[in-house]
Design an enzyme around this catalytic site. Sequence first.
Site, mmCIF file in Angstrom:
data_model
loop_
_atom_site.group_PDB
_atom_site.id
_atom_site.type_symbol
_atom_site.label_atom_id
_atom_site.label_comp_id
_atom_site.label_asym_id
_atom_site.label_seq_id
_atom_site.Cartn_x
_atom_site.Cartn_y
_atom_site.Cartn_z
ATOM 1 N N LYS A 1 43.443 51.600 92.614
ATOM 2 C CA LYS A 1 43.097 52.279 91.372
ATOM 3 C C LYS A 1 44.119 51.961 90.287
ATOM 4 C CE LYS A 1 39.550 54.333 93.121
ATOM 5 N NZ LYS A 1 38.206 53.893 92.734
ATOM 6 N N HIS B 1 28.834 49.683 95.439
ATOM 7 C CA HIS B 1 29.824 50.753 95.622
ATOM 8 C C HIS B 1 29.368 51.626 96.795
ATOM 9 C CE1 HIS B 1 30.434 55.126 94.837
ATOM 10 N NE2 HIS B 1 31.677 54.766 94.588
ATOM 11 N N TYR C 1 35.819 52.258 102.649
ATOM 12 C CA TYR C 1 36.984 53.138 102.486
ATOM 13 C C TYR C 1 37.553 53.383 103.878
ATOM 14 C CZ TYR C 1 34.533 54.374 98.124
ATOM 15 O OH TYR C 1 33.877 54.342 96.929
ATOM 16 N N GLU D 1 28.432 51.003 89.330
ATOM 17 C CA GLU D 1 28.319 52.077 90.331
ATOM 18 C C GLU D 1 27.871 53.393 89.710
ATOM 19 O OE1 GLU D 1 32.771 52.200 91.234
ATOM 20 O OE2 GLU D 1 32.286 54.320 91.244
ATOM 21 N N LYS E 1 41.478 46.801 97.350
ATOM 22 C CA LYS E 1 41.286 47.293 95.982
ATOM 23 C C LYS E 1 42.161 48.517 95.751
ATOM 24 C CE LYS E 1 37.360 49.389 94.481
ATOM 25 N NZ LYS E 1 35.903 49.385 94.300
ATOM 26 N N TYR F 1 44.502 54.907 95.849
ATOM 27 C CA TYR F 1 44.347 56.058 94.933
ATOM 28 C C TYR F 1 45.725 56.577 94.535
ATOM 29 C CZ TYR F 1 39.341 56.371 95.937
ATOM 30 O OH TYR F 1 37.999 56.113 96.018
HETATM 31 MG MG MG Z 1 34.791 51.981 91.435
#
Ligand code: MG
Length: 388
Positions: A183, A322, A343, A265, A181, A155
């Site tokens: 952002k 998601h 996460y 998602e 992953k 993020y």
């Molecule tokens: Mg997403």
Amino acid sequence: MKITSIIEKTVPLGSAIANSYINFSMMTGSIIAIVTDVVRDGKQIIGYGFNSIGRYACTSILRDRMIGKILNADPIDVYDEDMSNIDPFKVHKLLKKNEKPGGHGDRAHAVGAIDMAVWDVVAKIEKKPLYQVIGERFNNKLWSDKIYTYAAGGYYYETDSIERLKDELKKYIDQGFHDVKMKIGGADLKTDVKRIEAALSVVDGDGSRLMVDANGRYDMKAALECAIAIKDFGLKWYEEPLDPADFSSYAVIAEYYPGPIATGENLFSYEDARNLFRHGGLRPDRDYIQVDPPLSYGIIEFIKILNMMHYFGWANKNCIPHGGNLFCNHIVAGLKLGGNECYPGIFQPFGGFADGNIIEKSIVQLPNIPGIGYEAKSNLWKVLRQVV
Ligand code: MG
């Protein structure tokens, strides 16, 4: 059996992070507890659920509308034939009664939260882990207790740098995640490309171990510019480049971007997902669908969506929901989907796996305990137990 009460509690989920669209400082969530009069192994059966991660609490919809639909219903519309367990299909039907079609927003999350708690009760009464119940009912008994997962993070932070991003992603690799992953879309394209190149250096330059997520930030022109800038990285996927409902633009991006695209998602119903399959131009041989069951009316709706995916020629392996929560782990294991998001460092205590779970090369084994298994994740269990 009888449901004796259903309780909603709103909890804060705030953290000082942002994607390209929202910051999460004011984030909240709804916890649901379904209390029953059933006792198994000396313990009263209580099912817990919550409305996924990264959406706001749906307190009023739950308290003022949905909970009463169950508590005031004729028992024949809630329980199975011999009245020994909840019938999730009946509850799904009850909750959708007197609701207009379309507008699948927070209502879908509210129903999803209740659905999660319902399935926790169902599996606890059957004394089976939920993945087994799902596998038995919906997947010809072909469940697995191991799933693929990847670390979602990267993020934008208030105080941020390329080094901070690299350190974060390295930490995930050290924890056993093979793929990570990050952002994009929250900075200009040049800056994001530098961030992507830095992230690639963490995964040995192997693009197939990195996903990028634009959270629906771009219009078609910007999504195409980004697609052109990143296409040679060979990324595992390019996620939500466009508004989730801009289906014809997805079809254009899919025509130009050779690598996998992931989305779904933010589609909360069978009907919305059908529009994606009909008009989004996505390719069953490489793209990924990320519909999140607790955000989209729960398991019953998800099974409908999955059946439709099959109709359009998609395989279960191309569905990676998601959400990164324990409930979705069971759905992925029970239906043998492609995997589940995780996460690892954020959205605690709702994200992540059971205590002591070992992740090896992005594969994780789920605990064999009845229900969803919140009891094996101590920080989450502590929060749920405060509800009842
Ligand atoms: Mg997403």
